[in-house]
Design a protein around this motif. Structure first.
Motif, PDB file in Angstrom:
ATOM      1  N   ILE A  76       0.832  -1.206   0.000  1.00 46.73           N
ATOM      2  CA  ILE A  76       0.000   0.000   0.000  1.00 46.73           C
ATOM      3  C   ILE A  76       0.870   1.261   0.000  1.00 46.73           C
ATOM      4  O   ILE A  76       1.829   1.366   0.769  1.00 46.73           O
ATOM      5  CB  ILE A  76      -0.915   0.029   1.242  1.00 46.73           C
ATOM      6  N   ASP A  77       0.529   2.201  -0.873  1.00 50.46           N
ATOM      7  CA  ASP A  77       1.058   3.563  -0.808  1.00 50.46           C
ATOM      8  C   ASP A  77      -0.070   4.432  -0.269  1.00 50.46           C
ATOM      9  O   ASP A  77      -1.216   4.335  -0.738  1.00 50.46           O
ATOM     10  CB  ASP A  77       1.485   4.065  -2.191  1.00 50.46           C
ATOM     11  N   ASN A 112      -3.737  24.988  15.708  1.00 53.66           N
ATOM     12  CA  ASN A 112      -3.110  25.464  14.477  1.00 53.66           C
ATOM     13  C   ASN A 112      -2.165  24.409  13.887  1.00 53.66           C
ATOM     14  O   ASN A 112      -1.049  24.700  13.458  1.00 53.66           O
ATOM     15  CB  ASN A 112      -2.338  26.777  14.751  1.00 53.66           C
ATOM     16  N   LEU A 113      -2.654  23.168  13.880  1.00 55.96           N
ATOM     17  CA  LEU A 113      -1.852  22.042  13.412  1.00 55.96           C
ATOM     18  C   LEU A 113      -2.336  21.586  12.048  1.00 55.96           C
ATOM     19  O   LEU A 113      -3.523  21.357  11.832  1.00 55.96           O
ATOM     20  CB  LEU A 113      -1.961  20.883  14.416  1.00 55.96           C
ATOM     21  N   ASN A 114      -1.394  21.459  11.114  1.00 55.63           N
ATOM     22  CA  ASN A 114      -1.710  20.993   9.773  1.00 55.63           C
ATOM     23  C   ASN A 114      -0.499  20.238   9.238  1.00 55.63           C
ATOM     24  O   ASN A 114       0.497  20.842   8.847  1.00 55.63           O
ATOM     25  CB  ASN A 114      -2.061  22.167   8.863  1.00 55.63           C
ATOM     26  N   GLN A 115      -0.581  18.929   9.245  1.00 60.52           N
ATOM     27  CA  GLN A 115       0.571  18.096   8.893  1.00 60.52           C
ATOM     28  C   GLN A 115       0.190  17.083   7.813  1.00 60.52           C
ATOM     29  O   GLN A 115      -0.882  16.483   7.864  1.00 60.52           O
ATOM     30  CB  GLN A 115       1.063  17.358  10.143  1.00 60.52           C
ATOM     31  N   GLU A 116       1.079  16.934   6.831  1.00 59.35           N
ATOM     32  CA  GLU A 116       0.838  15.960   5.769  1.00 59.35           C
ATOM     33  C   GLU A 116       2.101  15.156   5.519  1.00 59.35           C
ATOM     34  O   GLU A 116       3.215  15.657   5.670  1.00 59.35           O
ATOM     35  CB  GLU A 116       0.401  16.651   4.469  1.00 59.35           C
ATOM     36  N   SER A 117       1.921  13.905   5.136  1.00 58.28           N
ATOM     37  CA  SER A 117       3.068  13.048   4.837  1.00 58.28           C
ATOM     38  C   SER A 117       2.593  11.896   3.955  1.00 58.28           C
ATOM     39  O   SER A 117       1.391  11.649   3.825  1.00 58.28           O
ATOM     40  CB  SER A 117       3.686  12.508   6.125  1.00 58.28           C
ATOM     41  N   LYS A 118       3.545  11.216   3.337  1.00 55.29           N
ATOM     42  CA  LYS A 118       3.236  10.031   2.543  1.00 55.29           C
ATOM     43  C   LYS A 118       4.014   8.848   3.088  1.00 55.29           C
ATOM     44  O   LYS A 118       5.028   9.014   3.769  1.00 55.29           O
ATOM     45  CB  LYS A 118       3.592  10.258   1.070  1.00 55.29           C
ATOM     46  N   GLY A 119       3.540   7.663   2.808  1.00 61.01           N
ATOM     47  CA  GLY A 119       4.213   6.466   3.291  1.00 61.01           C
ATOM     48  C   GLY A 119       3.849   5.261   2.453  1.00 61.01           C
ATOM     49  O   GLY A 119       3.015   5.335   1.556  1.00 61.01           O
ATOM     50  N   ASN A 120       4.486   4.157   2.761  1.00 61.37           N
ATOM     51  CA  ASN A 120       4.157   2.904   2.091  1.00 61.37           C
ATOM     52  C   ASN A 120       4.441   1.746   3.028  1.00 61.37           C
ATOM     53  O   ASN A 120       5.264   1.861   3.956  1.00 61.37           O
ATOM     54  CB  ASN A 120       4.936   2.739   0.778  1.00 61.37           C
ATOM     55  N   VAL A 121       3.748   0.660   2.807  1.00 60.49           N
ATOM     56  CA  VAL A 121       3.907  -0.511   3.661  1.00 60.49           C
ATOM     57  C   VAL A 121       3.720  -1.775   2.837  1.00 60.49           C
ATOM     58  O   VAL A 121       2.905  -1.819   1.915  1.00 60.49           O
ATOM     59  CB  VAL A 121       2.900  -0.471   4.844  1.00 60.49           C
ATOM     60  N   ILE A 122       4.519  -2.788   3.159  1.00 59.48           N
ATOM     61  CA  ILE A 122       4.377  -4.124   2.576  1.00 59.48           C
ATOM     62  C   ILE A 122       4.067  -5.069   3.725  1.00 59.48           C
ATOM     63  O   ILE A 122       4.769  -5.083   4.732  1.00 59.48           O
ATOM     64  CB  ILE A 122       5.652  -4.575   1.848  1.00 59.48           C
ATOM     65  N   MET A 123       2.998  -5.868   3.588  1.00 60.35           N
ATOM     66  CA  MET A 123       2.569  -6.768   4.650  1.00 60.35           C
ATOM     67  C   MET A 123       2.409  -8.191   4.133  1.00 60.35           C
ATOM     68  O   MET A 123       1.925  -8.401   3.020  1.00 60.35           O
ATOM     69  CB  MET A 123       1.217  -6.305   5.215  1.00 60.35           C
ATOM     70  N   GLN A 124       2.811  -9.123   4.962  1.00 59.43           N
ATOM     71  CA  GLN A 124       2.555 -10.540   4.687  1.00 59.43           C
ATOM     72  C   GLN A 124       2.256 -11.214   6.024  1.00 59.43           C
ATOM     73  O   GLN A 124       3.153 -11.369   6.854  1.00 59.43           O
ATOM     74  CB  GLN A 124       3.752 -11.202   4.006  1.00 59.43           C
ATOM     75  N   GLY A 125       1.010 -11.567   6.222  1.00 58.67           N
ATOM     76  CA  GLY A 125       0.614 -12.047   7.546  1.00 58.67           C
ATOM     77  C   GLY A 125       0.790 -10.911   8.533  1.00 58.67           C
ATOM     78  O   GLY A 125       0.328  -9.796   8.314  1.00 58.67           O
ATOM     79  N   LYS A 180       3.907  -9.910   9.432  1.00 60.09           N
ATOM     80  CA  LYS A 180       5.191  -9.283   9.111  1.00 60.09           C
ATOM     81  C   LYS A 180       4.956  -8.053   8.245  1.00 60.09           C
ATOM     82  O   LYS A 180       4.008  -8.006   7.459  1.00 60.09           O
ATOM     83  CB  LYS A 180       6.098 -10.270   8.383  1.00 60.09           C
ATOM     84  N   TYR A 181       5.850  -7.071   8.382  1.00 60.56           N
ATOM     85  CA  TYR A 181       5.691  -5.876   7.559  1.00 60.56           C
ATOM     86  C   TYR A 181       6.981  -5.071   7.473  1.00 60.56           C
ATOM     87  O   TYR A 181       7.890  -5.196   8.287  1.00 60.56           O
ATOM     88  CB  TYR A 181       4.569  -4.985   8.101  1.00 60.56           C
ATOM     89  N   VAL A 182       7.032  -4.220   6.435  1.00 60.43           N
ATOM     90  CA  VAL A 182       8.043  -3.179   6.296  1.00 60.43           C
ATOM     91  C   VAL A 182       7.286  -1.884   6.054  1.00 60.43           C
ATOM     92  O   VAL A 182       6.576  -1.753   5.054  1.00 60.43           O
ATOM     93  CB  VAL A 182       9.011  -3.448   5.140  1.00 60.43           C
ATOM     94  N   LEU A 183       7.435  -0.938   6.969  1.00 59.58           N
ATOM     95  CA  LEU A 183       6.712   0.324   6.900  1.00 59.58           C
ATOM     96  C   LEU A 183       7.693   1.483   6.768  1.00 59.58           C
ATOM     97  O   LEU A 183       8.645   1.593   7.553  1.00 59.58           O
ATOM     98  CB  LEU A 183       5.867   0.506   8.167  1.00 59.58           C
ATOM     99  N   ASN A 184       7.478   2.328   5.765  1.00 61.70           N
ATOM    100  CA  ASN A 184       8.258   3.548   5.588  1.00 61.70           C
ATOM    101  C   ASN A 184       7.331   4.741   5.782  1.00 61.70           C
ATOM    102  O   ASN A 184       6.389   4.937   5.005  1.00 61.70           O
ATOM    103  CB  ASN A 184       8.874   3.593   4.186  1.00 61.70           C
ATOM    104  N   PHE A 185       7.630   5.534   6.819  1.00 56.53           N
ATOM    105  CA  PHE A 185       6.724   6.641   7.148  1.00 56.53           C
ATOM    106  C   PHE A 185       7.468   7.710   7.932  1.00 56.53           C
ATOM    107  O   PHE A 185       8.182   7.410   8.891  1.00 56.53           O
ATOM    108  CB  PHE A 185       5.544   6.109   7.961  1.00 56.53           C
ATOM    109  N   THR A 219      12.020   3.828   8.883  1.00 55.94           N
ATOM    110  CA  THR A 219      11.659   2.500   8.382  1.00 55.94           C
ATOM    111  C   THR A 219      11.466   1.573   9.568  1.00 55.94           C
ATOM    112  O   THR A 219      12.314   1.504  10.466  1.00 55.94           O
ATOM    113  CB  THR A 219      12.756   1.925   7.465  1.00 55.94           C
ATOM    114  N   LYS A 220      10.340   0.872   9.577  1.00 53.65           N
ATOM    115  CA  LYS A 220      10.048  -0.070  10.655  1.00 53.65           C
ATOM    116  C   LYS A 220       9.869  -1.456  10.042  1.00 53.65           C
ATOM    117  O   LYS A 220       9.063  -1.643   9.127  1.00 53.65           O
ATOM    118  CB  LYS A 220       8.792   0.352  11.418  1.00 53.65           C
ATOM    119  N   ILE A 221      10.632  -2.411  10.554  1.00 52.75           N
ATOM    120  CA  ILE A 221      10.556  -3.788  10.070  1.00 52.75           C
ATOM    121  C   ILE A 221      10.107  -4.691  11.210  1.00 52.75           C
ATOM    122  O   ILE A 221      10.627  -4.615  12.325  1.00 52.75           O
ATOM    123  CB  ILE A 221      11.932  -4.287   9.554  1.00 52.75           C
ATOM    124  N   TYR A 222       9.145  -5.532  10.925  1.00 49.27           N
ATOM    125  CA  TYR A 222       8.728  -6.550  11.891  1.00 49.27           C
ATOM    126  C   TYR A 222       8.866  -7.903  11.221  1.00 49.27           C
ATOM    127  O   TYR A 222       8.202  -8.192  10.220  1.00 49.27           O
ATOM    128  CB  TYR A 222       7.281  -6.316  12.344  1.00 49.27           C
TER     129      TYR A 222
END
Length: 221
Positions: free
Chosen positions: A51-52, A63-76, A78-83, A87-90
């Motif tokens: 997912i992107d 007065n908070l306004n925050q935006e960002s993009k990320g992506n994640v790969i999941m299998q069961g 397990k995952y790799v998340l970039n945000f 980078t977070k790896i499980y």
């Protein structure tokens, strides 16, 4: 005609409308529950999901306004998340938080059975417990029919006032998620790309320490 009978005749339509309203609410709640069950079943049917997404957080009071993009790969689980530059790896046993800006890596164990444990895969099925459901609006988004389900947390301790989950009617994939906080904040996650059953490397969810020779590694447990 006695006053009692007259009053009863006036009350009967009101009572009937009340029970009709209750019945419609129950039917709408069941419709929402059925749609969420379809989403859960679809997610569980895939070998892996990529997912992107776009993330936004607003709070006018602060007065908070925050935006960002990320992506994640999941299998069961397990995952790799970039945000947000991290980078977070499980890998199924441990979580590896890799922060290039600080050249630091933290490693910790993770208990998937903990009640408060949160993983990207759970974010696609978080709605299975702890919420009241209701059928919400249907929107046309660039030719896609997006049906919204409103979720209200059953716990008074939950900081979220309500959640709106947008679901693609055709694919049964989550299109977006909007959380409204009790403090006035609004968090929105919009899925830009949803791919399934992609070819993945055998080492997709493996942390390789050799890739980070100058990083400080902090083993938390």
């Amino acid at each position: 005609m006695s006053k009692t009978i007259f009053k009863m005749k006036r009350l009967l339509p009101i009572i009937a409308l009340f029970f009709i309203s209750i019945t419609i609410q129950a039917q709408n709640s069941q419709k929402a529950r059925n749609l969420l069950d379809e989403v859960s079943a679809k997610v569980k049917s895939y070998d892996n999901i990529s997912i992107d997404f776009k993330y936004s957080l607003t709070n006018p009071k602060e007065n908070l306004n925050q935006e960002s993009k990320g992506n994640v790969i999941m299998q069961g689980n397990k995952y790799v998340l970039n945000f947000m530059g991290v980078t977070k790896i499980y890998d199924g046993k441990k979580i590896y938080n890799i922060v290039p800006e600080d050249e630091e890596i933290s490693i910790s164990k993770f208990d998937e059975n903990e009640e408060d444990a949160v993983t990207p895969s759970k974010m696609l099925t978080f709605f299975n417990h702890g919420f009241k459901y209701s059928w919400d609006i249907l929107q046309n988004v660039r030719g896609r029919k997006i049906q919204y389900v409103k979720l209200v947390p059953t716990s008074s301790k939950d900081d979220r006032k309500e959640i709106y989950l947008g679901i693609d009617v055709q694919t049964k994939h989550i299109y977006n998620l909007m959380e409204v906080g009790k403090n006035g904040s609004k968090t929105t996650i919009t899925v830009n790309s949803f791919k399934t059953n992609q070819p993945l490397s055998k080492n997709q969810f493996t942390f390789a320490e050799s890739k980070y020779p100058n990083y400080y590694i902090n083993k938390l447990d």
